[in-house]
Design an enzyme around this catalytic site. Structure first.
Site: not given
Ligand code: NDP
Length: 306
Positions: A134, A137-138
């Site tokens: 992701c 997200c990261d």
């Protein structure tokens, strides 16, 4: 018993939420279990450009929040729990969140799909230590770093482009010469100077110590191996349906739920919609459409039973 409903919806992506809007507007008592990823896959994407009604696109998380709010207006109860077991052997249908039992006359399965992994031990060792599925997200953790995105579909293109906001260099690694990605997405990647495309390469091993330090790649044609120094690897190699707990429900060879009559499965009163059924289109709009169909089918089926 309080935990009794007309319709239980399992999953809260576009399919589950749309089913919730339609079922609760049909005056049914509806509960929606949000599951392991509340809001579904759109919550980890960036701008959704292809959902009708939003000229400038809409943030995926926001779109899902709006859908949930809309279902809540009509009376859907949302429960932030994961369904771990089901019993569809007879009426009432039963689903369990751990030891807690919930009953309904109809169930709509909308559990979606989860990211596919490569299946390497080293990928697990370095999961969340440089390996991710992701970028939204990261990606932030890879400011001024070098990363790789694995895959040749639209997801890989989207992730690669997004990661250039943070990383200084992004390798896009694909196992073939041809891409599944749509031309417009591939063209954006090709035009991005921070991205280098490596074709005919598979990931043989994720290398690292405490964190990822590189990848060992294998040429899919010559079999030759090479090493690439980098800080992170993002997987974008497709998805697998989340259908394991539905043992009595008929599935195809890949684990996708099979419809028997309209959106009803082989189990009476059990319907299914979205990415847990569909491996062809896999779009938010098609999932939402199927969620609508499942709710209408469930509502009509309930009428026929009374
Ligand atoms: P796809 O199935 O389209 O692509 C998966 C890619 O991963 C393929 O290139 C495939 O290679 C590769 N792959 C699969 N398994 C492996 C493996 N074990 N090792 C290495 N590579 C592997 O999935 P996506 O998630 O990209 O897209 C799914 C759907 O979502 C599509 O319909 C897409 O259009 C849509 N989508 C749309 C977006 C948008 O419009 N904004 C954004 C993202 C997705 P190969 O080609 O060799 O099979």
């Amino acid at each position: 018993m309080d935990n009794q409903y007309d319709v239980i919806i399992i999953g809260s992506g576009p399919a589950g939420d749309t089913a919730a809007i339609y079922a609760s507007r049909a005056n049914l008592k509806v509960v929606c279990f949000e599951g392991w990823q509340p809001g579904g896959q759109l919550t980890i994407t960036t701008t959704v450009e292809n959902f009708p009604g939003f000229e400038k696109g809409i943030d995926g998380k926001q779109l899902m929040q709006e859908m949930k709010k809309q279902a809540t207006v009509f009376g859907t109860e949302y429960v932030s729990k994961d369904i771990t077991k089901v019993d569809f052997s007879g009426q009432p249908l039963k689903v369990y969140a751990g030891e807690e039992e919930y009953q309904a006359k109809a169930v709509i399965i909308a559990t979606g799909a989860k990211p596919r992994k490569l299946g390497l031990e080293s990928e697990e060792t370095f999961w969340a230590k440089g390996v991710s599925s992701c970028a939204t997200c990261d990606g932030f953790f890879f400011r001024e770093k070098t990363v790789a995105v694995i895959g040749g579909g639209d997801s890989a293109m989207e992730e690669a482009n997004f990661l250039t906001k943070f990383a200084t260099k992004v390798y896009l690694i694909h196992r073939r010469e041809e891409f599944k990605a749509s031309e417009i997405m591939l063209d954006r990647v090709k035009a991005n100077k921070k991205i280098e495309i490596l074709t005919n390469k598979g990931v043989d091993e994720v290398l690292g110590d405490q964190k990822v330090t590189g990848l060992r790649l294998k040429d899919t044609q010559s079999g030759e191996t090479s090493e690439l120094t980098l800080d992170g690897m993002f997987l974008a190699i497709g998805h697998i349906p989340v259908t394991d707990i539905f043992e009595s429900v008929e599935k195809d060879d890949l684990g996708y739920i099979v419809h028997k009559e309209n959106t009803m499965t082989n189990m009476a009163g059990v319907f299914a919609a979205g990415d847990c059924v569909d491996h062809r289109y896999r779009q938010a709009i098609t999932a939402a459409g199927m969620g609508c169909q499942a709710a209408i089918d469930a509502s009509r089926w309930l009428e026929d039973q009374s």
